[in-house]
Design a protein around this motif. Structure first.
Motif, short mmCIF file in Angstrom:
data_model
loop_
_atom_site.label_atom_id
_atom_site.label_comp_id
_atom_site.label_asym_id
_atom_site.label_seq_id
_atom_site.Cartn_x
_atom_site.Cartn_y
_atom_site.Cartn_z
N GLN A 31 1.05 -1.47 -0.25
CA GLN A 31 0.02 0.22 -0.35
C GLN A 31 0.74 0.97 -0.15
O GLN A 31 0.57 2.22 -1.22
CB GLN A 31 -1.22 0.09 0.98
CG GLN A 31 -2.21 -1.18 1.22
CD GLN A 31 -3.12 -0.81 2.71
OE1 GLN A 31 -2.45 -0.79 3.41
NE2 GLN A 31 -4.51 -0.47 2.49
N ASP A 32 1.92 0.93 0.85
CA ASP A 32 2.82 1.99 0.68
C ASP A 32 3.63 2.64 -0.85
O ASP A 32 3.59 3.91 -1.32
CB ASP A 32 3.35 2.15 1.88
CG ASP A 32 2.79 2.88 3.17
OD1 ASP A 32 1.85 3.35 3.57
OD2 ASP A 32 3.17 2.18 4.51
N ARG A 35 0.87 3.97 -2.96
CA ARG A 35 0.29 5.10 -2.53
C ARG A 35 1.56 5.81 -3.03
O ARG A 35 1.27 7.30 -3.59
CB ARG A 35 0.53 5.10 -1.14
CG ARG A 35 -0.43 6.69 -0.84
CD ARG A 35 -0.72 6.72 0.61
NE ARG A 35 -2.13 6.36 0.80
CZ ARG A 35 -2.17 4.97 1.48
NH1 ARG A 35 -0.68 4.09 2.16
NH2 ARG A 35 -3.10 4.10 1.87
N THR A 36 2.94 5.71 -2.42
CA THR A 36 3.51 6.77 -3.08
C THR A 36 3.80 6.55 -5.01
O THR A 36 4.77 8.05 -4.80
CB THR A 36 5.27 6.35 -2.67
OG1 THR A 36 5.45 5.76 -3.06
CG2 THR A 36 5.51 6.21 -0.90
N GLU A 40 -1.27 11.67 -6.78
CA GLU A 40 -1.36 11.93 -5.27
C GLU A 40 -1.94 10.81 -4.57
O GLU A 40 -2.62 10.24 -4.58
CB GLU A 40 -2.17 12.91 -5.43
CG GLU A 40 -2.52 13.79 -6.48
CD GLU A 40 -1.10 15.01 -5.57
OE1 GLU A 40 -1.30 15.08 -4.55
OE2 GLU A 40 -0.99 15.75 -6.62
N PRO A 41 -1.52 10.85 -3.34
CA PRO A 41 -0.65 10.39 -2.57
C PRO A 41 -2.67 9.27 -1.91
O PRO A 41 -2.92 9.06 -1.70
CB PRO A 41 -0.08 10.52 -0.76
CG PRO A 41 0.94 10.36 -2.38
CD PRO A 41 0.48 11.78 -3.73
N SER A 42 -3.41 10.69 -2.05
CA SER A 42 -4.93 11.16 -0.97
C SER A 42 -5.67 10.32 -1.94
O SER A 42 -6.58 9.74 -1.59
CB SER A 42 -4.95 12.49 -0.94
OG SER A 42 -4.72 12.66 -1.28
N ASN A 43 -5.11 10.05 -3.13
CA ASN A 43 -6.31 9.36 -4.31
C ASN A 43 -5.61 7.93 -4.08
O ASN A 43 -6.46 7.51 -5.43
CB ASN A 43 -5.24 10.08 -5.16
CG ASN A 43 -6.03 11.47 -5.51
OD1 ASN A 43 -6.97 12.14 -5.11
ND2 ASN A 43 -5.72 12.86 -6.74
N TYR A 44 -5.21 7.53 -4.45
CA TYR A 44 -4.74 5.85 -3.99
C TYR A 44 -6.00 5.42 -3.29
O TYR A 44 -6.63 5.91 -2.13
CB TYR A 44 -4.06 5.89 -3.29
CG TYR A 44 -3.64 3.73 -2.80
CD1 TYR A 44 -3.26 3.16 -3.69
CD2 TYR A 44 -3.57 3.70 -1.84
CE1 TYR A 44 -3.25 1.93 -3.42
CE2 TYR A 44 -3.86 2.71 -1.45
CZ TYR A 44 -3.54 1.70 -2.41
OH TYR A 44 -3.12 0.70 -2.31
N PHE A 45 -6.78 4.55 -3.43
CA PHE A 45 -8.14 3.68 -3.13
C PHE A 45 -7.40 2.36 -3.05
O PHE A 45 -7.94 1.41 -4.73
CB PHE A 45 -9.23 3.78 -3.78
CG PHE A 45 -9.29 5.50 -3.32
CD1 PHE A 45 -9.62 5.80 -2.00
CD2 PHE A 45 -9.03 6.22 -4.64
CE1 PHE A 45 -10.37 7.69 -2.16
CE2 PHE A 45 -9.50 7.66 -4.31
CZ PHE A 45 -9.69 8.20 -3.41
N ASP A 96 -7.06 4.70 -8.93
CA ASP A 96 -6.37 5.90 -8.21
C ASP A 96 -6.75 7.08 -9.21
O ASP A 96 -7.32 6.89 -10.77
CB ASP A 96 -4.68 5.71 -9.64
CG ASP A 96 -3.64 6.83 -8.63
OD1 ASP A 96 -3.78 8.36 -8.77
OD2 ASP A 96 -3.10 6.77 -9.74
N ARG A 99 -5.61 14.01 -11.74
CA ARG A 99 -6.33 15.43 -10.97
C ARG A 99 -7.23 15.98 -11.52
O ARG A 99 -7.89 16.46 -11.28
CB ARG A 99 -5.20 16.15 -11.51
CG ARG A 99 -3.52 15.68 -10.51
CD ARG A 99 -2.43 17.36 -10.73
NE ARG A 99 -1.37 16.59 -9.57
CZ ARG A 99 -0.26 16.16 -10.06
NH1 ARG A 99 -0.22 15.86 -11.37
NH2 ARG A 99 0.22 15.83 -9.03
#
Length: 134
Positions: A31-32, A35-36, A40-45, A96, A99
């Protein structure tokens, strides 16, 4: 003294239940890793995860496939001693959000090592297609 021991029992049970399994550690590491690399890290599900032990034999067979695809010399053939587990193979699907708001579905195959490092693999389905074209 007995009361003290009785108080320690629930605390010990709680600590034992908090320890993470190999799959839990592999899941967190993947996941880490993903995500990186998302837009955007906050856009990873994260969605689905499947796990399988990954051995040195698996690694050598993967390297042999990649060598054949790239016309390179093959690594040494696996031996029975190469059945030692060196990590966890994780099949992971995720979304993901770009933007511009578009949601992209993706997946990958990753090897999570016990020390927490993660390596992305070329998916087996792609390797098979490329090997068939050789």
């Amino acid at each position: 003294m007995n009361r003290f021991c009785l108080l320690l029992l629930p605390a010990a049970a709680l600590l034992a239940s908090c320890s993470k399994t190999t799959e839990d550690k592999a899941k967190l590491a993947v996941q880490d890793f993903v995500r990186t690399r998302a837009s955007e890290p906050s856009n990873y599900f994260g969605e689905k995860f499947r796990f399988r032990p990954y051995t040195k034999r698996d690694s050598l067979l993967y390297l042999a496939d990649m060598a054949r695809i790239n016309n390179l010399p093959a690594p040494p053939a696996p031996t029975p001693a190469d059945s030692v587990r060196i990590g966890t193979l994780v099949y992971h699907s995720y979304r993901d959000q770009m933007r511009n708001g578009i949601m992209v579905q993706d997946s990958g195959e990753f090897v999570a090592r016990p020390n927490g490092t993660v390596r992305s693999l070329v998916a087996e389905s792609l390797r098979r297609k490329r090997l068939a074209g050789k």
